[in-house]
Design an enzyme around this catalytic site. Structure first.
Site, PDB file in Angstrom:
ATOM      1  N   ASN A  56      -3.300   7.425  -6.715  1.00  0.00           N
ATOM      2  CA  ASN A  56      -1.996   7.190  -5.865  1.00  0.00           C
ATOM      3  C   ASN A  56      -2.596   8.643  -4.815  1.00  0.00           C
ATOM      4  O   ASN A  56      -3.149   9.397  -5.148  1.00  0.00           O
ATOM      5  CB  ASN A  56      -0.874   8.349  -6.234  1.00  0.00           C
ATOM      6  CG  ASN A  56       0.196   8.517  -5.521  1.00  0.00           C
ATOM      7  OD1 ASN A  56       0.231   8.460  -3.850  1.00  0.00           O
ATOM      8  ND2 ASN A  56       1.263   8.767  -5.313  1.00  0.00           N
TER       9      ASN A  56
ATOM     10  N   ARG B  64      -1.619   3.323  -5.558  1.00  0.00           N
ATOM     11  CA  ARG B  64      -0.033   3.325  -4.557  1.00  0.00           C
ATOM     12  C   ARG B  64      -0.914   3.157  -3.301  1.00  0.00           C
ATOM     13  O   ARG B  64      -1.356   3.587  -2.736  1.00  0.00           O
ATOM     14  CB  ARG B  64       0.199   4.439  -4.620  1.00  0.00           C
ATOM     15  CG  ARG B  64       1.933   5.466  -4.232  1.00  0.00           C
ATOM     16  CD  ARG B  64       2.104   6.036  -4.699  1.00  0.00           C
ATOM     17  NE  ARG B  64       3.654   5.462  -3.103  1.00  0.00           N
ATOM     18  CZ  ARG B  64       4.552   6.925  -3.661  1.00  0.00           C
ATOM     19  NH1 ARG B  64       4.225   8.156  -4.526  1.00  0.00           N
ATOM     20  NH2 ARG B  64       5.885   6.448  -3.086  1.00  0.00           N
TER      21      ARG B  64
ATOM     22  N   HIS C   1       9.545   4.324  -0.735  1.00  0.00           N
ATOM     23  CA  HIS C   1       9.722   4.585  -2.087  1.00  0.00           C
ATOM     24  C   HIS C   1      10.247   3.314  -3.130  1.00  0.00           C
ATOM     25  O   HIS C   1      11.223   3.333  -3.924  1.00  0.00           O
ATOM     26  CB  HIS C   1      11.035   5.431  -2.206  1.00  0.00           C
ATOM     27  CG  HIS C   1      10.793   6.693  -1.204  1.00  0.00           C
ATOM     28  ND1 HIS C   1      12.124   7.175  -0.462  1.00  0.00           N
ATOM     29  CD2 HIS C   1      10.067   7.354  -1.828  1.00  0.00           C
ATOM     30  CE1 HIS C   1      11.446   8.537  -0.627  1.00  0.00           C
ATOM     31  NE2 HIS C   1       9.977   8.490  -1.013  1.00  0.00           N
TER      32      HIS C   1
ATOM     33  N   ARG D  77      10.278  16.610   6.907  1.00  0.00           N
ATOM     34  CA  ARG D  77      10.769  15.436   7.791  1.00  0.00           C
ATOM     35  C   ARG D  77      12.107  15.752   8.261  1.00  0.00           C
ATOM     36  O   ARG D  77      12.842  15.796   7.253  1.00  0.00           O
ATOM     37  CB  ARG D  77      10.290  14.022   7.610  1.00  0.00           C
ATOM     38  CG  ARG D  77       9.234  13.907   6.899  1.00  0.00           C
ATOM     39  CD  ARG D  77       8.623  12.956   6.363  1.00  0.00           C
ATOM     40  NE  ARG D  77       8.365  13.517   4.811  1.00  0.00           N
ATOM     41  CZ  ARG D  77       8.631  12.100   4.128  1.00  0.00           C
ATOM     42  NH1 ARG D  77       8.096  11.219   3.986  1.00  0.00           N
ATOM     43  NH2 ARG D  77       8.124  12.605   2.729  1.00  0.00           N
TER      44      ARG D  77
ATOM     45  N   GLU E 183       7.106   6.228 -10.752  1.00  0.00           N
ATOM     46  CA  GLU E 183       6.186   5.363  -9.704  1.00  0.00           C
ATOM     47  C   GLU E 183       5.218   4.762 -11.247  1.00  0.00           C
ATOM     48  O   GLU E 183       4.801   3.609 -10.226  1.00  0.00           O
ATOM     49  CB  GLU E 183       5.664   5.877  -8.601  1.00  0.00           C
ATOM     50  CG  GLU E 183       7.367   6.086  -8.471  1.00  0.00           C
ATOM     51  CD  GLU E 183       7.936   6.962  -6.725  1.00  0.00           C
ATOM     52  OE1 GLU E 183       7.102   8.603  -7.420  1.00  0.00           O
ATOM     53  OE2 GLU E 183       7.482   6.859  -5.896  1.00  0.00           O
TER      54      GLU E 183
END
Ligand code: ADP
Length: 392
Positions: free
Chosen positions: A10, A90, A178, A238, A376
């Protein structure tokens, strides 16, 4: 006999996270941080014990791609004779077409590179280690697992913006992110809550990045993130959902340019901007500062409003699942979101919530509420194995 090992990668702009899986068993996990500045490497074995790692100081990697190449020999040593089946990556963006992970080919890499303008802060960093590994270790298969793929089941009506239709055709539409986390939750729900798995569920992935996903029988039908990972809930730094006229106003009145807008919306807003203190929920929950409390109040309000909106998209609600750093660990935030969702039929079991039980609603609650840790990386390892098996 070993069935072989999958390495999960990732890559971000200045970090590279990696892990090794044999089947579903985690062998090790680690990360290189501070790439380009002062890279540092840390790794732990499957039981969580710190591992001795090579010193990167002699030839510090300047990019995540260089970091992966620097790690490969050490990772191979750690295999202790077991075959390396593949690298599973990913990749943030799969565009409008990819609804599942793909075996990497030079053609696929070129296609994914054309999506970089849609995710300039992530996509190039995800792709460069794949390209580097393809050149350095061409015999090792690679699989790209997209954060957008799980959302390709979302109906068209929920994917479009109300912009001229030729813009939709150009790819300016809602993608959602996600996806690997939501897919993992959807994969374990049939075992943990079989009836709920067939029903209408909102999954709240609340971490440093945060979004909600509406699942109908385990398939995504709506999500709060859109064209980018900026939309929807407020996050660590964010802003989440924002009236686009604010951007026009700041450009006109303050002379903000693209870089200025990007820095504001991605790095100076959210919990950090609201509180003026920190992007980390632990700091905010520990603080007595009124602005820290207010930032958390805003977050809870927006999560609860989002759940209501997704319940409308689902035509009702049977369950809520909390996951990721905040969702799994912050009992007061879960409690406040559940309290604000009482009107939907949520009846929180306060003791179970404080104890971080797997199910935190009372038995008679019309909406069942669960806390399920996401994974994940395991999802990427499983996908990578499956893609290889399908390729024969
Ligand atoms: P990401 O993968 O998006 O970087 P995570 O899912 O790991 O993020 O979530 C990170 C966030 O989880 C941290 O910013 C922190 O605020 C929050 N977090 C972790 N542990 C706790 C805790 N015990 N209580 C409250 N918040 C927590």
């Amino acid at each position: 006999m070993s069935t072989g090992v999958v390495a999960v990668v990732n890559a971000g702009s200045s970090s590279l996270k990696f892990s090794l899986y044999e089947g579903d068993a985690l062998l090790l996990a680690g990360q290189v941080d501070g790439i380009g500045v002062r890279p540092g490497l840390k790794a732990r074995d499957g039981a969580g014990a710190a591992l001795a790692v090579p010193d990167l100081a002699a030839a510090p990697p300047a990019t995540p791609a260089e970091a992966l190449l620097a790690l490969l020999p050490w990772l191979r040593e750690r295999l202790e004779g077991r075959p390396l089946l593949a690298l599973g990556h990913r990749v943030v963006h799969g565009g409008p077409k990819h609804d599942r992970p793909c075996r990497v080919t030079p053609e696929l890499l070129d296609e994914l590179a054309t999506l970089s303008p849609l995710a300039p802060l992530h996509q190039p960093h995800n792709l460069s280690p794949i390209r580097a590994a393809m050149e350095r270790a061409p015999g090792v298969p690679q699989v790209a697992c997209f954060d957008t793929a799980f959302h390709r089941t979302i109906p068209e009506v929920a994917q479009v913006f109300a912009l001229p239709h030729e813009m939709t055709a150009r790819g300016i539409r809602r993608y959602g992110f996600h996806g690997l986390s939501y897919e993992y939750i959807a994969s374990v729900l049939p075992r943990l809550a079989p009836k709920l798995a067939q029903g209408r569920v909102v999954v709240a992935h609340l971490g440093n990045g945060a979004s909600l996903c509406a699942l109908q029988s385990g398939r995504s039908v709506a999500t709060t993130m859109g064209f980018s990972a900026l939309d929807g809930l407020p996050m660590g730094t964010r802003c989440g959902e924002l009236d686009p006229a604010v951007v026009l106003h700041l450009m006109r009145e303050d002379g903000l340019d693209i870089a200025g807008v990007e820095a504001l919306l991605y790095r100076r807003s959210g919990m950090l901007g609201l509180s003026g203190l920190s992007s980390d929920f632990r700091d905010l929950l520990d603080s007595d500062e009124p602005r820290a409390r207010f930032a958390i109040e805003v977050f809870i309000y927006r999560v609860a409003r989002g759940i209501g909106s997704l319940a409308a998209a689902l035509g009702g609600l049977d369950g809520i699942v909390f996951t990721a750093g905040v969702g799994e660990n912050a009992a007061p935030i879960r409690a406040a979101v559940c309290e604000a969702s009482r009107w939907l039929g949520v009846d929180l079991d306060i003791a179970a919530n404080a104890a971080k039980a797997e199910r935190i609603s009372h038995d008679g609650s019309r909406v069942a509420v669960h806390v399920i840790p996401t994974d994940e990386n395991l999802m990427i390892a499983r996908h990578t194995r499956r893609v290889l098996a399908e390729a024969g």
